[in-house]
Enzyme design. Structure first.
Site, PDB file in Angstrom:
ATOM      1  N   GLU A 289       8.104  -3.116 -12.258  1.00 50.98           N
ATOM      2  CA  GLU A 289       8.224  -4.309 -11.406  1.00 50.98           C
ATOM      3  C   GLU A 289       6.811  -4.705 -11.020  1.00 50.98           C
ATOM      4  OE1 GLU A 289      10.918  -5.887 -11.245  1.00 50.98           O
ATOM      5  OE2 GLU A 289      12.157  -4.317 -12.123  1.00 50.98           O
ATOM      6  N   CYS A 323       5.255  -8.334  -2.745  1.00 50.97           N
ATOM      7  CA  CYS A 323       5.382  -8.977  -4.052  1.00 50.97           C
ATOM      8  C   CYS A 323       6.253 -10.212  -3.939  1.00 50.97           C
ATOM      9  CB  CYS A 323       5.970  -8.006  -5.050  1.00 50.97           C
ATOM     10  SG  CYS A 323       7.457  -7.240  -4.418  1.00 50.97           S
TER      11      CYS A 323
HETATM   12  P1  NAD Z   1      -2.132  -2.106  -8.702  1.00 46.19           P
HETATM   13  O1  NAD Z   1      -1.639  -2.602 -10.011  1.00 46.19           O
HETATM   14  O2  NAD Z   1      -3.548  -2.287  -8.347  1.00 46.19           O
HETATM   15  O3  NAD Z   1      -1.834  -0.548  -8.588  1.00 46.19           O
HETATM   16  C1  NAD Z   1      -0.538  -0.015  -8.818  1.00 46.19           C
HETATM   17  C2  NAD Z   1      -0.685   1.429  -9.273  1.00 46.19           C
HETATM   18  O4  NAD Z   1      -1.254   1.436 -10.592  1.00 46.19           O
HETATM   19  C3  NAD Z   1      -1.623   2.242  -8.376  1.00 46.19           C
HETATM   20  O5  NAD Z   1      -1.110   3.544  -8.220  1.00 46.19           O
HETATM   21  C4  NAD Z   1      -2.902   2.254  -9.204  1.00 46.19           C
HETATM   22  O6  NAD Z   1      -3.744   3.331  -8.912  1.00 46.19           O
HETATM   23  C5  NAD Z   1      -2.336   2.343 -10.598  1.00 46.19           C
HETATM   24  N1  NAD Z   1      -3.283   1.993 -11.676  1.00 46.19           N
HETATM   25  C6  NAD Z   1      -4.286   1.100 -11.645  1.00 46.19           C
HETATM   26  N2  NAD Z   1      -4.908   1.075 -12.842  1.00 46.19           N
HETATM   27  C7  NAD Z   1      -4.282   1.968 -13.640  1.00 46.19           C
HETATM   28  C8  NAD Z   1      -4.444   2.395 -14.992  1.00 46.19           C
HETATM   29  N3  NAD Z   1      -5.403   1.901 -15.767  1.00 46.19           N
HETATM   30  N4  NAD Z   1      -3.594   3.325 -15.480  1.00 46.19           N
HETATM   31  C9  NAD Z   1      -2.624   3.843 -14.709  1.00 46.19           C
HETATM   32  N5  NAD Z   1      -2.422   3.481 -13.424  1.00 46.19           N
HETATM   33  C10 NAD Z   1      -3.230   2.552 -12.897  1.00 46.19           C
HETATM   34  O7  NAD Z   1      -1.162  -2.757  -7.565  1.00 46.19           O
HETATM   35  P2  NAD Z   1      -1.222  -2.580  -5.978  1.00 46.19           P
HETATM   36  O8  NAD Z   1      -2.432  -3.287  -5.465  1.00 46.19           O
HETATM   37  O9  NAD Z   1      -1.009  -1.170  -5.561  1.00 46.19           O
HETATM   38  O10 NAD Z   1       0.089  -3.375  -5.571  1.00 46.19           O
HETATM   39  C11 NAD Z   1       0.114  -4.766  -5.552  1.00 46.19           C
HETATM   40  C12 NAD Z   1       0.790  -5.336  -6.774  1.00 46.19           C
HETATM   41  O11 NAD Z   1       2.074  -4.744  -6.913  1.00 46.19           O
HETATM   42  C13 NAD Z   1       1.034  -6.826  -6.659  1.00 46.19           C
HETATM   43  O12 NAD Z   1       0.776  -7.439  -7.908  1.00 46.19           O
HETATM   44  C14 NAD Z   1       2.512  -6.906  -6.296  1.00 46.19           C
HETATM   45  O13 NAD Z   1       3.121  -8.130  -6.649  1.00 46.19           O
HETATM   46  C15 NAD Z   1       3.066  -5.749  -7.056  1.00 46.19           C
HETATM   47  N6  NAD Z   1       4.322  -5.276  -6.492  1.00 46.19           N
HETATM   48  C16 NAD Z   1       5.472  -5.610  -7.136  1.00 46.19           C
HETATM   49  C17 NAD Z   1       6.693  -5.213  -6.624  1.00 46.19           C
HETATM   50  C18 NAD Z   1       7.971  -5.578  -7.326  1.00 46.19           C
HETATM   51  O14 NAD Z   1       9.006  -5.010  -7.004  1.00 46.19           O
HETATM   52  N7  NAD Z   1       7.941  -6.505  -8.265  1.00 46.19           N
HETATM   53  C19 NAD Z   1       6.743  -4.461  -5.454  1.00 46.19           C
HETATM   54  C20 NAD Z   1       5.544  -4.113  -4.821  1.00 46.19           C
HETATM   55  C21 NAD Z   1       4.335  -4.528  -5.358  1.00 46.19           C
END
Ligand code: NAD
Length: 539
Positions: A289, A323
């Site tokens: 998501e 989100c």
């Molecule tokens: P992010 O993508 O920066 O990080 C999410 C996770 O991915 C973190 O644990 C991060 O450390 C990890 N990550 C980052 N780079 C990586 C890589 N190269 N390999 C593996 N893991 C990696 O997102 P965030 O800032 O934590 O959250 C915000 C985002 O999440 C927004 O885009 C928001 O819309 C989305 N979000 C979506 C939902 C949904 O249900 N659709 C819910 C909550 C948040």
């Protein structure tokens, strides 16, 4: 009595209520300690010595935790622990596994509630209400309803037919191998749910929490251990994204990824999984998501006060870091002429500050990177001749990462703040001609790659129907006369399509089905002893 769980009631935290007093005591306690956070691998606390600090976003000089990071060796050990724990975890059976997660829910609804809420308030700068609906109520609901759904479909998916002499059955097996849960900062509930939903149906997991929610996520890991989660079933490894991908996605036993976060990171993971396929034992399940550009479309005949409240709450609660946050609105000229001034007046009344002061409606954004990104959008809007900032626009990162609730009016429906995810307290409004409702629906549908949440404000059923049909694929969660945030487990299962994710609906049975790989079993009672068929006889 219904045969399903009920949603956990939301506590109000009114002045002098017992819950407010208890939460304040716990906030004071946590403000006065610095927690040493280890990795948890195979049930053991591992203090690696490679540490990073966790600060409070609204007071970033204040350290609340030192976090011991997993390197590649610890991540590999976490994968091994998950793989080795799976057989016993399966043998425990669904009921025993559910008993553990229902105990988690009971602990969280009881003695652990204030500890978890206070940690979420301080770690992620949530008000008491935003913490309560996330880290308490939503997570309790995830655990209880997921157990309920898992029990239901274990009975449902049995073969319809067993002819005479045969017993057919389906074993609901989990995926073979370990699931990698990569979790976002903004919801503690999602963080704990991503490893635990697959675990309920018999998977084991490696959990990589976000670097911006280590503290609250660790408290939840401790809670699960207290509830009796066996060693190795969920392994908590604070670590870098690239290290996690390198180690987990090159392990042949990698069974799937349960991801919530940004679209770019998810797309990168999917590509890497594709490249690694020839080395994999199974085809991994990919559930993610991701981002949103969530909309509100108003019709000229809408409830204008309702629209005003939905825009304010939808865009600015939790600093717009949901989100599902309303971040673009399409409002007809007649309505906008009447509500724009009152809306700005209300936004100016919003109090922003320390979450320990319960009169605040908003607090700081999560970190310097988010602050720079969001203020970048605001500053470019200031320079853009198509855009006018009608309220807010200020920011201050001296004590905490504070950004004022900001409304931009854009005469260009495709300006960057109308179409890109900002993930902060910024709402962009496009004012359309009252006669162009249907064209505006099409504009809304076509303007952004995302399709997570959205709402329509209209009073006439025919207009609502028109929007419902025109916006069919524009949102996975669609609201009529409400803000586009605040989905509740078992009421509005959550998830979006297009660039917003695989739409597997967290907190519902559809998500759990992604973590199983059934085995069909034919048990023959009347064993054939003659190899010749009737058609072969001569007359
Ligand atoms: P992010 O993508 O920066 O990080 C999410 C996770 O991915 C973190 O644990 C991060 O450390 C990890 N990550 C980052 N780079 C990586 C890589 N190269 N390999 C593996 N893991 C990696 O997102 P965030 O800032 O934590 O959250 C915000 C985002 O999440 C927004 O885009 C928001 O819309 C989305 N979000 C979506 C939902 C949904 O249900 N659709 C819910 C909550 C948040």
């Amino acid at each position: 009595m219904s045969n399903h769980p009920e949603n956990e009631p939301v506590l109000g935290y009114a002045p002098r209520s017992s819950e407010r007093v208890a939460l304040q005591v716990e906030l004071n306690r946590q403000m006065n300690e610095v927690v040493e956070i280890p990795c948890i691998i195979n049930g053991e606390r591992v203090f690696t010595g490679t540490t990073t600090t966790q600060v409070i976003p609204h007071k970033h000089g204040h350290i609340i935790a030192n976090v011991h990071l997993a390197g590649k060796d610890e991540i590999a050990a976490a994968c091994d622990a998950a793989i080795n724990a799976q057989s016993d975890w399966i043998d425990m059976g669904l009921e025993a596994r559910c008993a553990i997660f229902e105990k988690c829910a009971d602990l969280l609804a009881g003695n652990w509630r204030m500890k978890v809420n206070a940690a979420t308030m301080l770690n992620q700068s949530k008000t008491c209400f935003q913490a309560e609906i996330d880290s308490a109520c939503e997570l309790i609901d995830f655990w209880r309803f997921n157990c309920h759904y898992a029990r239901e479909f274990h009975g449902l998916y049995q073969p319809l037919v067993s002819p005479k002499g045969v017993q057919n059955s389906t074993e609901i097996r989990p995926l073979e191998g370990f699931v990698l849960a990569i979790t976002p900062f903004n919801f503690s509930s999602i963080a704990a749910n991503l490893p635990s939903a697959p675990a309920i149906v018999g998977c084991t997991a490696v959990w990589k929490p976000s670097r911006n929610s280590y503290h609250s996520n660790y408290v939840l890991m401790e809670l699960m251990m207290e509830a009796g989660l066996p060693p190795g079933v969920i392994n908590f490894v604070p670590s870098s994204g690239p290290d996690i991908s390198d180690v987990c996605l090159s392990n042949a036993e990698f069974a799937g990824v349960h991801f919530t976060g940004s679209t770019a990171v998810f797309q990168g993971l999917w590509q890497r999984i594709g490249q690694a396929l020839p080395e994999m034992k199974s085809y991994p399940r990919i559930v993610g998501e991701t981002g949103g550009k969530d909309f509100v479309v108003a019709h000229p005949n809408c409830d204008e006060q309702g629209l005003l409240v939905a825009l304010l709450r939808g865009a600015f609660e939790y600093q717009g870091q949901k989100c599902s946050a309303a971040s673009r609105a399409y409002v007809p000229t007649s309505v906008w002429n009447r509500i724009s001034s009152p809306l700005c007046e209300e936004v100016k009344k919003i109090k922003m500050g320390d979450v320990c002061d319960f009169t605040n409606f908003m607090s700081a954004v999560i970190d310097q990177r988010a602050f720079d990104k969001i203020t970048g959008y605001i500053n470019r809007a200031k320079e853009n001749p198509d855009c006018e900032i009608i309220v807010g626009g200020g920011s201050d990162d001296s004590v905490g990462w504070y950004i004022e609730p900001t409304i931009i009016v854009s005469s260009n429906p495709k300006s960057e703040s109308m179409i890109e995810e900002i993930f902060g307290p910024v709402l962009t409004v496009y004012v359309y001609d009252d006669a162009d409702f249907e064209a505006t629906l099409q504009l809304c549908d076509e303007s952004s790659p995302y399709a997570l949440t959205g709402s329509i404000f209209a009073t006439d059923e025919g207009d609502i129907d028109t929007a419902f049909n025109a916006l069919r694929f524009t949102a996975g969660n669609f609201y009529i006369n409400d803000k586009p945030t605040g989905a509740a487990v078992a009421q509005q299962p959550f998830g979006g399509a297009r660039a917003s994710g695989t739409n597997d609906k967290a907190g519902g049975p559809l998500n759990l089905l992604r973590w199983i790989s059934p085995r069909s079993v034919k048990h023959t009672i009347d064993i054939p002893h003659d190899w010749e068929y009737a058609f072969m006889s001569e007359d």
